[in-house]
Structures are given as structure tokens and as C-alpha cells.
Enzyme design. Sequence first.
Site, PDB file in Angstrom:
ATOM      1  CB  SER A   1      -2.285   4.848  -7.259  1.00  0.00           C
ATOM      2  OG  SER A   1      -2.078   6.137  -6.740  1.00  0.00           O
TER       3      SER A   1
ATOM      4  CG  HIS B   1      -6.440   5.966   2.334  1.00  0.00           C
ATOM      5  ND1 HIS B   1      -7.102   6.635   1.341  1.00  0.00           N
ATOM      6  CD2 HIS B   1      -5.147   5.911   1.931  1.00  0.00           C
ATOM      7  CE1 HIS B   1      -6.233   6.992   0.394  1.00  0.00           C
ATOM      8  NE2 HIS B   1      -5.039   6.553   0.733  1.00  0.00           N
TER       9      HIS B   1
HETATM   10  C1  LIG Z   1       1.487   2.736   0.704  1.00  0.00           C
HETATM   11  C2  LIG Z   1       0.048   2.927   0.395  1.00  0.00           C
HETATM   12  C3  LIG Z   1      -0.298   3.822  -0.599  1.00  0.00           C
HETATM   13  C4  LIG Z   1      -1.649   4.010  -0.917  1.00  0.00           C
HETATM   14  N1  LIG Z   1      -1.964   4.839  -1.959  1.00  0.00           N
HETATM   15  C5  LIG Z   1      -3.260   4.989  -2.302  1.00  0.00           C
HETATM   16  C6  LIG Z   1      -3.610   5.777  -3.422  1.00  0.00           C
HETATM   17  O1  LIG Z   1      -2.754   6.312  -4.134  1.00  0.00           O
HETATM   18  N2  LIG Z   1      -4.924   5.924  -3.700  1.00  0.00           N
HETATM   19  C7  LIG Z   1      -5.912   5.331  -2.943  1.00  0.00           C
HETATM   20  O2  LIG Z   1      -7.096   5.496  -3.226  1.00  0.00           O
HETATM   21  N3  LIG Z   1      -5.599   4.561  -1.888  1.00  0.00           N
HETATM   22  C8  LIG Z   1      -4.298   4.360  -1.562  1.00  0.00           C
HETATM   23  N4  LIG Z   1      -3.981   3.535  -0.522  1.00  0.00           N
HETATM   24  C9  LIG Z   1      -5.046   2.819   0.195  1.00  0.00           C
HETATM   25  C10 LIG Z   1      -5.309   1.471  -0.479  1.00  0.00           C
HETATM   26  O3  LIG Z   1      -5.935   1.639  -1.723  1.00  0.00           O
HETATM   27  C11 LIG Z   1      -6.240   0.589   0.366  1.00  0.00           C
HETATM   28  O4  LIG Z   1      -7.402   1.315   0.706  1.00  0.00           O
HETATM   29  C12 LIG Z   1      -5.579   0.096   1.649  1.00  0.00           C
HETATM   30  O5  LIG Z   1      -4.235  -0.264   1.422  1.00  0.00           O
HETATM   31  C13 LIG Z   1      -6.353  -1.120   2.163  1.00  0.00           C
HETATM   32  O6  LIG Z   1      -5.852  -1.564   3.359  1.00  0.00           O
HETATM   33  P1  LIG Z   1      -4.813  -2.793   3.501  1.00  0.00           P
HETATM   34  O7  LIG Z   1      -3.475  -2.234   3.128  1.00  0.00           O
HETATM   35  O8  LIG Z   1      -4.939  -3.161   4.923  1.00  0.00           O
HETATM   36  O9  LIG Z   1      -5.242  -3.872   2.538  1.00  0.00           O
HETATM   37  C14 LIG Z   1      -2.639   3.313  -0.200  1.00  0.00           C
HETATM   38  C15 LIG Z   1      -2.274   2.407   0.793  1.00  0.00           C
HETATM   39  C16 LIG Z   1      -0.948   2.199   1.088  1.00  0.00           C
HETATM   40  C17 LIG Z   1      -0.604   1.192   2.133  1.00  0.00           C
END
Ligand SMILES: Cc1cc2nc3c(=O)[nH]c(=O)nc-3n(C[C@H](O)[C@H](O)[C@H](O)COP(=O)(O)O)c2cc1C
Length: 379
Positions: A106, A275
Site C-alpha cells: 500500500s 474496498h
Molecule cells: C485495514 C484495511 C486497509 C486497507 N488499505 C488499503 C490501501 O491502503 N489501499 C487499497 O487500495 N486498498 C486498501 N484496502 C482494501 C484492500 O486492498 C482490499 O480491497 C479489501 O481488504 C478486500 O476485502 P477483504 O478484506 O474482504 O478481503 C484496505 C483494507 C483494509 C481492511
Amino acid sequence: MIISSTTDYRAAAQKRLPPFLFHYIDGGAYAEKTLAHNVSDLSEVALRQRVLKDMSQLDTSIELFGEKLSMPVALAPVGLTGMFARRGEVQAAMAADKKGIPFTMSSVSVCAIEEVAPRIQRPMWFQLYVLKDRGFLKNALERAQAAGVTTLVFTVDMPVPGARYRDAHSGMSGPNAAMRRYLQSMTHPHWAMDVGLMGRPHTLGNISTYMGKNVSLEDYMGYLGANFDPSISWRDLEWIRDFWKGPMVIKGILDPEDAKDAVRFGADGIIVSNHGGRQLDGVLSSARALPAIADAVKGQIKILADSGIRNGLDIVRMLALGADCTMIGRAFIYALAAQGGAGVSHLLDLLEKEMRVAMTLTSVKSVSEITGNLLVQSR
Ligand SMILES: Cc1cc2nc3c(=O)[nH]c(=O)nc-3n(C[C@H](O)[C@H](O)[C@H](O)COP(=O)(O)O)c2cc1C
């Protein structure tokens, strides 16, 4: 504690983490409906069971963007991964590397690109947000390229941050947040020692490197709040497309029309994602959005999907709904928080085993055979 699933890792993570961090990873936006539907809609996808086809030889590997992946999974970009385990980005990247799958860093990670990339054999993937500070974008792209990053993941579903009520209550933000976080750390000594003390510095490594000064967790919400850019449009991505020579993947597509725009733009892939239910509550789960998107663009562009995957069967379901590859977010963070890199390795082994069971019982020998033919109407 016996750990045999993501659910078990979630429970272990809840025990180990101070509440502000557990709720940051576990929570979603508003009433968390989309967060729940991501998991429940996927779990409702029924597959056709087929038997007696000699399934002794299975191949879970795929080719994606010129890379071989041992299974159709990449670790999704998760901000502040280094707050869940000591130098967490390094540990997670090494576990992914060992398994033969990509780790996506990230832009708002604790460790900087330069700390992680030399520790792994495979090329790292790197995720960017479009921030107002275009100097940071350019700097990050140059550094990613210098560090051997191949695939650039551009996240477009966060022109503004979603409303996450849990963060205000947990101490991630809200009144007296720093004091509340300090008190919570005191009552979670394993985390306090491993990450709080030994896992320093707690900065946003990539942004600190760019600014030449520490951007702390304390500054995190403020920096992001001030720097997300609601004016962003496809045109803003053009110079990046020109600059970046490797594959470019657009993350946060939930509508077939946007998927077609991504094809017109010249992206190499899209990530069907909401997301993880952290942005606009009430939008479709990825499992429900994916089939129409696949109908619109399958074959023209690589389709990855995330949001709601908790086990190996879910991976097969996402592929049957139209994805070429998947990403996991919370599942690997729970494992990382509970048991560090060893936890992530164990989780990835579990996912592979479960995928193999699903492939055996649906009688598909390779990932390319996982198509809509596997789907069956259950009710
Ligand atoms: C705590 C947290 C932080 C995240 N930070 C980012 C990030 O910095 N950039 C991004 O593109 N997606 C971010 N995401 C989204 C994840 O890349 C991903 O799309 C998502 O976690 C997928 O769903 P899942 O947790 O059900 O597998 C984040 C998700 C979580 C849970």
C-alpha cells in the site's frame, strides 16, 4: 488455541491487538452492510459437484502479467500493515514470496518500498492512491520502478475516505485518540512489546521518505484527509500510464461501464472491489457485481476480484463468477496479527488446500477450467 480457518485467525487477532487496530481492520463503512454482503453473497454461490473423474493431478497455478503465480491469489494492499505485526509489510511479503504469489504494498504502508523489495525474490506490486500531492506520486513511481516493482495497482475508489464509525469509537480517530491508544497498548503487552516497541518507527514509510521527515501514525488521518483528491478523473491517470512501463491495474471497479472505460484507457487489468466494504455502504458486493463486469470485458483485460474472500472455496467461487485472479485483504491481516509471517504462510497453505478440495469436487484440473459452467442455481 486451534487455528484452522480465517475465522480462527480473526479471533486470535482480536485477542492480540489493541482495539483501535482490531476495529480498523475488521470494520467497514456506515452500517457495514456491504462488508457483510461481501462475505454472505460469496458464501451463497453454489457450485456443481461432479465426481469420479480422476482428480489426482491438479494445477492451481496461473500466469498473470508475465508472472507465474502458484495459485490465483495476491495479497491486497492494506494500509498500516506494519502496525499489525513487527515490520508487518516485510513479514507478509516474505510469506507471499515463499508461496509464490505477489505481495502488493500500500502507498500508506509503515515500511517503505526500499525496506521490503530487497527482502523478496519476486517483483513486488505497488499500490497508489491519487493524492493531491502529485510530487509524492511521481517520487513514489520513480522509487517503485528503481526497486523493481512490476505491477502498479491504482486505487480509484477512494477520492474521499468512507465514513467508518468504528474508528472514532475505537481510538483510531476521535477525541483523545492518542491517549486512548496508549492505554489500550498497555493492556495488550504482547503487541506493545512486539510492535509498539520493537516495531518502530511507526511512520508512513513511503511518505516519510519523500518528505524527508517522519510522518507518524498520529499524522496519518490528517494527511490522508487533506490529500485525497475528489477532482480525480481518467485524464489524471494518463501521465502515469505514459510514465509506467509495466502492467497497470485499476482497483475499485464495480460497474461494467467503468470496466469498459478502463479497457479504453489502456489498463492491463481491473480489480473488482468495493474496498472490502470500507467506502460506500450499500453498493453491490463484489460477488454480485462481478458477473456483469465479466460479461462486459472478459478477455479484453485481466479481471481480479476481492472483497469477502475468507477461504479457498471462495477463491474458486470468484473465478467461477468471472475473475482471472483474486486478492485477499483482511484474511491475511488477521493471520499476520495473530502469528506474524508464519501465520500468513499457514493461511496461504490452508487456502490452497481448500482450493484443491473445491477443484476436486467440481472436477476441474486447472484454473482455466474454472468458469461459469461450475455455477448452479441453488434456490
Ligand atoms: C485495514 C484495511 C486497509 C486497507 N488499505 C488499503 C490501501 O491502503 N489501499 C487499497 O487500495 N486498498 C486498501 N484496502 C482494501 C484492500 O486492498 C482490499 O480491497 C479489501 O481488504 C478486500 O476485502 P477483504 O478484506 O474482504 O478481503 C484496505 C483494507 C483494509 C481492511
